[in-house]
Every structure is written in structure tokens, then in C-alpha cells.
Motif scaffolding. Structure first.
Motif, short mmCIF file in Angstrom:
data_model
loop_
_atom_site.label_atom_id
_atom_site.label_comp_id
_atom_site.label_asym_id
_atom_site.label_seq_id
_atom_site.Cartn_x
_atom_site.Cartn_y
_atom_site.Cartn_z
N GLN A 79 0.83 -1.21 0.00
CA GLN A 79 0.00 0.00 0.00
C GLN A 79 0.87 1.25 0.00
OE1 GLN A 79 -2.43 -0.49 3.47
NE2 GLN A 79 -3.91 -1.84 2.45
N LEU A 83 1.03 4.19 -2.86
CA LEU A 83 0.87 5.62 -2.57
C LEU A 83 2.08 6.42 -3.04
CD1 LEU A 83 -0.76 5.43 0.98
CD2 LEU A 83 -1.80 6.32 -1.11
N GLN A 103 -2.45 9.88 3.59
CA GLN A 103 -2.56 8.44 3.80
C GLN A 103 -1.19 7.80 4.02
OE1 GLN A 103 -4.51 7.10 0.24
NE2 GLN A 103 -6.57 7.28 1.12
N SER A 106 -0.03 8.45 7.52
CA SER A 106 -0.76 7.60 8.47
C SER A 106 -0.23 6.17 8.47
CB SER A 106 -2.25 7.58 8.12
OG SER A 106 -2.80 8.86 8.21
#
Length: 142
Positions: A79, A83, A103, A106
């Protein structure tokens, strides 16, 4: 052809031997003849005891708690890479995706406490700093 019965049959007669190329006095029949006795084959080998290597290989096939954690970490890493790729493409197009930066930060913050490798922790820290800088630039501009 139909076989009607099994008989003793007549023994095969030995053919006359002609002189072969090798010139040796042995004929084919003497090399093949086993004296009328059937050869006994060796019995199949018995299965040996389970060795330590066999046990280790068997355990590798059993999913454990460590594999689940590794799978989850690999998914989160994927992920993060997605990104980062979105951010790179956005920078090449002249736009910075602010949501992707948020994101990413995070995900990095959530992963930092779970990492035991110091080199990976350093890479995550660098990603976090770079994302924070890009977000600060966007806040300053917009």
C-alpha cells in the motif's frame, strides 16, 4: 490370437554361432543364460524414521502467527509503495495529491512501532519527513 492353455513347450534350440565381429568365443546365449533360475529382486526399502530436516520442512508448510504478521506487513508495504507511486506520478504531472500524502503519513506512523529492523525504521522515518515537507509546502501555497 487366442491362447488356449499353458504347456511345457519345447525348449528353444541353440542356433549355430557364426563368427562375430569381436572374434570372441562367447556367444550371446551364454551371456544371457542364467542357469534356468529366476533372479530374485531386492525388496523395496522401508521408510526411514522422520529426520530433523523432514520435520523442519513439514513445519514450513504449516501457517503460523508469524506468517500472518509477515503477510500483513507485506500488504501494508505494498500500500505504501502504491501511494508513493501515485505521489510520484502526481509530481510528474505538476500536481501533488494531498490525500495520498496524508494516507502515506498515516501508514508510516502506524508501521513505525511494529518495525524491529533499524534500516527499515530509518527508511520509514525518511518517508515520513519527506511527506511532511510536501504537505507543509502545499499548506503554505494553498
Amino acid at each position: 490370437m487366442k491362447v488356449t492353455g499353458v504347456g511345457t513347450g519345447a525348449p528353444a534350440s541353440k542356433s549355430r554361432r557364426t563368427q562375430g565381429r569381436s572374434g570372441s568365443s562367447d556367444d550371446f546365449a551364454s551371456r544371457v543364460d542364467d542357469g534356468g533360475e529366476a533372479r530374485q529382486t531386492a525388496a523395496p526399502a522401508k521408510a526411514g524414521p522422520l529426520t530433523a530436516m523432514d520435520a523442519l520442512l513439514a513445519l514450513q508448510g504449516v501457517p503460523g502467527r508469524g506468517e500472518d504478521a509477515d503477510r500483513d506487513a507485506a500488504e501494508r508495504g505494498g500500500q505504501m509503495l502504491d501511494l508513493l507511486d501515485d505521489i510520484r506520478l502526481g509530481l510528474l504531472d505538476g500536481r501533488v495529491p494531498k490525500a495520498a500524502l496524508g494516507q502515506l503519513r498515516s501508514l508510516v506512523e502506524a508501521e513505525r512501532g511494529k518495525v524491529s529492523d533499524p534500516r527499515l525504521a530509518e527508511v520509514l522515518a525518511e518517508i515520513d519527513v519527506r511527506a511532511a515537507v510536501e504537505l507543509a509546502k502545499l499548506d503554505r501555497i494553498g
